[in-house]
Enzyme design. Structure first.
Site, PDB file in Angstrom:
ATOM      1  N   ARG A 107     -19.168 116.906 -53.213  1.00 31.70           N
ATOM      2  CA  ARG A 107     -17.998 116.495 -53.668  1.00 31.70           C
ATOM      3  C   ARG A 107     -17.987 116.317 -55.271  1.00 31.70           C
ATOM      4  O   ARG A 107     -17.079 115.556 -55.557  1.00 31.70           O
ATOM      5  CB  ARG A 107     -17.835 115.162 -52.782  1.00 31.70           C
ATOM      6  CG  ARG A 107     -17.617 115.483 -51.398  1.00 31.70           C
ATOM      7  CD  ARG A 107     -17.117 114.334 -50.686  1.00 31.70           C
ATOM      8  NE  ARG A 107     -15.751 114.272 -50.738  1.00 31.70           N
ATOM      9  CZ  ARG A 107     -14.843 113.325 -49.869  1.00 31.70           C
ATOM     10  NH1 ARG A 107     -15.479 112.569 -48.963  1.00 31.70           N
ATOM     11  NH2 ARG A 107     -13.644 113.157 -50.271  1.00 31.70           N
TER      12      ARG A 107
ATOM     13  N   LYS B  38     -23.993 112.846 -44.676  1.00 31.28           N
ATOM     14  CA  LYS B  38     -24.622 114.053 -44.086  1.00 31.28           C
ATOM     15  C   LYS B  38     -25.263 115.121 -45.191  1.00 31.28           C
ATOM     16  O   LYS B  38     -24.279 115.786 -45.892  1.00 31.28           O
ATOM     17  CB  LYS B  38     -23.425 114.620 -43.313  1.00 31.28           C
ATOM     18  CG  LYS B  38     -22.773 113.911 -41.942  1.00 31.28           C
ATOM     19  CD  LYS B  38     -22.094 114.683 -41.253  1.00 31.28           C
ATOM     20  CE  LYS B  38     -20.625 114.845 -42.308  1.00 31.28           C
ATOM     21  NZ  LYS B  38     -19.639 115.385 -40.959  1.00 31.28           N
TER      22      LYS B  38
ATOM     23  N   ASP C 217     -32.684 103.753 -37.492  1.00 32.46           N
ATOM     24  CA  ASP C 217     -31.982 103.053 -38.625  1.00 32.46           C
ATOM     25  C   ASP C 217     -32.810 102.224 -39.304  1.00 32.46           C
ATOM     26  O   ASP C 217     -32.912 102.294 -40.693  1.00 32.46           O
ATOM     27  CB  ASP C 217     -30.747 102.525 -37.975  1.00 32.46           C
ATOM     28  CG  ASP C 217     -29.638 103.755 -37.192  1.00 32.46           C
ATOM     29  OD1 ASP C 217     -29.657 104.689 -37.891  1.00 32.46           O
ATOM     30  OD2 ASP C 217     -29.319 103.405 -36.152  1.00 32.46           O
TER      31      ASP C 217
END
Length: 406
Positions: free
Chosen positions: A105, A98, A170
């Site tokens: 992080r 996302k 996708d």
């Protein structure tokens, strides 16, 4: 690159190491293409929870063949250190998440380039790495990207839009990741400087839905959706019913239009102001005879079997094909001649059948050398490959940062 993991050397990408982190389809499809073209591809999975694609009974055996499975917590303590060590020997890293999830992080492009200045990094997300905050952190799947891009609204029929399946966004996005990463790798080999690629699924689908959008962007015209599978603008193009099934056809070209008009009883319209000499397409809306052409064509086709229709259309040089059912694929002579469907062994020794490698490289062909690996199956070999000892690997496992198959 360090010494290869055990695998045969083949294909145009032999010697390239690719690592990907992502679940389901889009990101992994990019990795899959690399693996089938000879690259050494490492698939990172969560330690506690395997890729959700594994719950499917058959598809993973296709989508995860030729891969090496690494189960590692890449965001925590020693797992992060092992991941960064792996990046030192990696040519291309693909992550699907996302928005800027990796940066949030602590694993930024700059951190990765500190460990490998030549690294190609491909970020694949629904809405991109930057933009309006209300979108960039949202999850996205196939239908989300289609809906947000203007692609979905163009598909379906006059009564209702509908997504294009199976999972079009996708696969388009995954292939975009593959091709853009290869373009970046080519440049890196010239300059020695790494690259970061920001692939937003909705932008991929915006580009793929471009054809009729240009009429709106430059003239304000909205293209209507299809009616029963027929091309919205041009008559004689799209899906048609015959006596025993469906065909698709494209009546395009001067000679093709002249000949089909003769066959269906409309020769008297040729050379008129509405269908002047040299007409290459019959506009469904703008041509006064567009609907008449469709009606006569429908009647002509409905009264003949597919084999007769295809034979005649071939004689007229009109592009056409039967709409094949899935069971018809295997026995089709073109499929047989090109081995478009093949078989391979799973890791448990069972036979799996599915699509073969594509495209077909003449001098350096791809190959299927391995079925889908088990969760964590190659963790031990991969960590040893980048210099970890048995004791260091056991420590990662004991801390829950890695999973190995004993």
């Amino acid at each position: 690159m360090t010494e290869h993991l055990p695998m045969p050397q083949f294909g145009p990408l032999a010697g390239v190491r690719v690592v990907f982190s992502g679940i389901e389809i889009a990101g992994p499809f990019a990795g899959q293409m690399f693996a089938e073209w000879g690259a050494e591809v490492i698939w990172i999975e969560n330690v506690a929870w395997a890729d959700t694609i594994r719950v499917q009974p058959h598809y993973p055996q296709l989508s995860r063949r030729n891969l090496h499975a690494l189960s590692l917590n890449i965001f925590k303590d020693g797992g992060r250190d092992a991941f960064l060590k792996l990046m030192e020997t990696t040519d291309i890293f693909i992550e699907a998440s996302k928005g800027p999830a990796f940066a949030r992080r602590g694993i930024t492009d700059e951190v990765l380039w500190e460990h490998n200045p030549k690294l190609v990094i491909a970020h694949l997300s629904g809405f991109g790495q930057y933009g309006d905050p209300q979108y960039t952190n949202l999850p996205a799947y196939n239908t989300i990207a289609q809906a947000f891009s203007g692609y979905l609204i163009q598909n379906g029929d006059k009564d209702q839009p509908m997504p294009a399946f199976p999972y079009t966004a996708d696969y388009f996005s995954g292939m975009t990741a593959t091709t853009s990463a290869l373009a970046a790798l080519y440049k890196v080999q010239q300059t020695g400087k790494g690259e970061s690629i920001d692939i937003a699924m909705y932008e991929v689908m915006l580009r793929m839905g471009q054809y009729f959008m240009m009429d709106y962007f430059n003239g304000g015209e909205i293209c209507p959706r299809m009616t029963k599978g027929k091309e919205p603008y041009y008559a004689g193009c799209g899906l048609y019913r015959c006596q025993d099934g469906y065909i698709v056809m494209e009546v395009v070209g001067i000679t093709q239009i002249e000949e089909i008009f003769k066959d269906i009883g409309l020769a008297h319209l040729l050379g008129t102001p509405e269908v002047p000499k040299g007409t290459q397409l019959i506009h469904r809306i703008n041509c006064p005879h567009g609907q008449l052409f469709e009606d006569e064509l429908d009647e002509w086709l409905a009264n003949q079997p597919i084999t007769a229709v295809l034979k005649r259309l071939s004689e007229l040089n009109i592009a056409s094909a039967k709409v094949l059912t899935i069971p018809e694929l295997e026995g089709n002579p073109q499929y047989v001649a090109r081995e478009s469907i093949t078989q391979w062994k799973t890791m448990s020794g069972e036979t799996c059948k599915g699509p073969n490698i594509m495209p077909k490289f003449k001098n350096n062909p791809g190959k299927i050398w391995r079925g889908m690996p088990a969760h964590g199956m190659d963790t031990n070999a991969i960590l040893k490959n980048i210099g970890y000892s048995d004791e260091q690997i056991r420590e990662l496992v004991d801390k829950g940062l890695a999973k190995i198959v004993e």
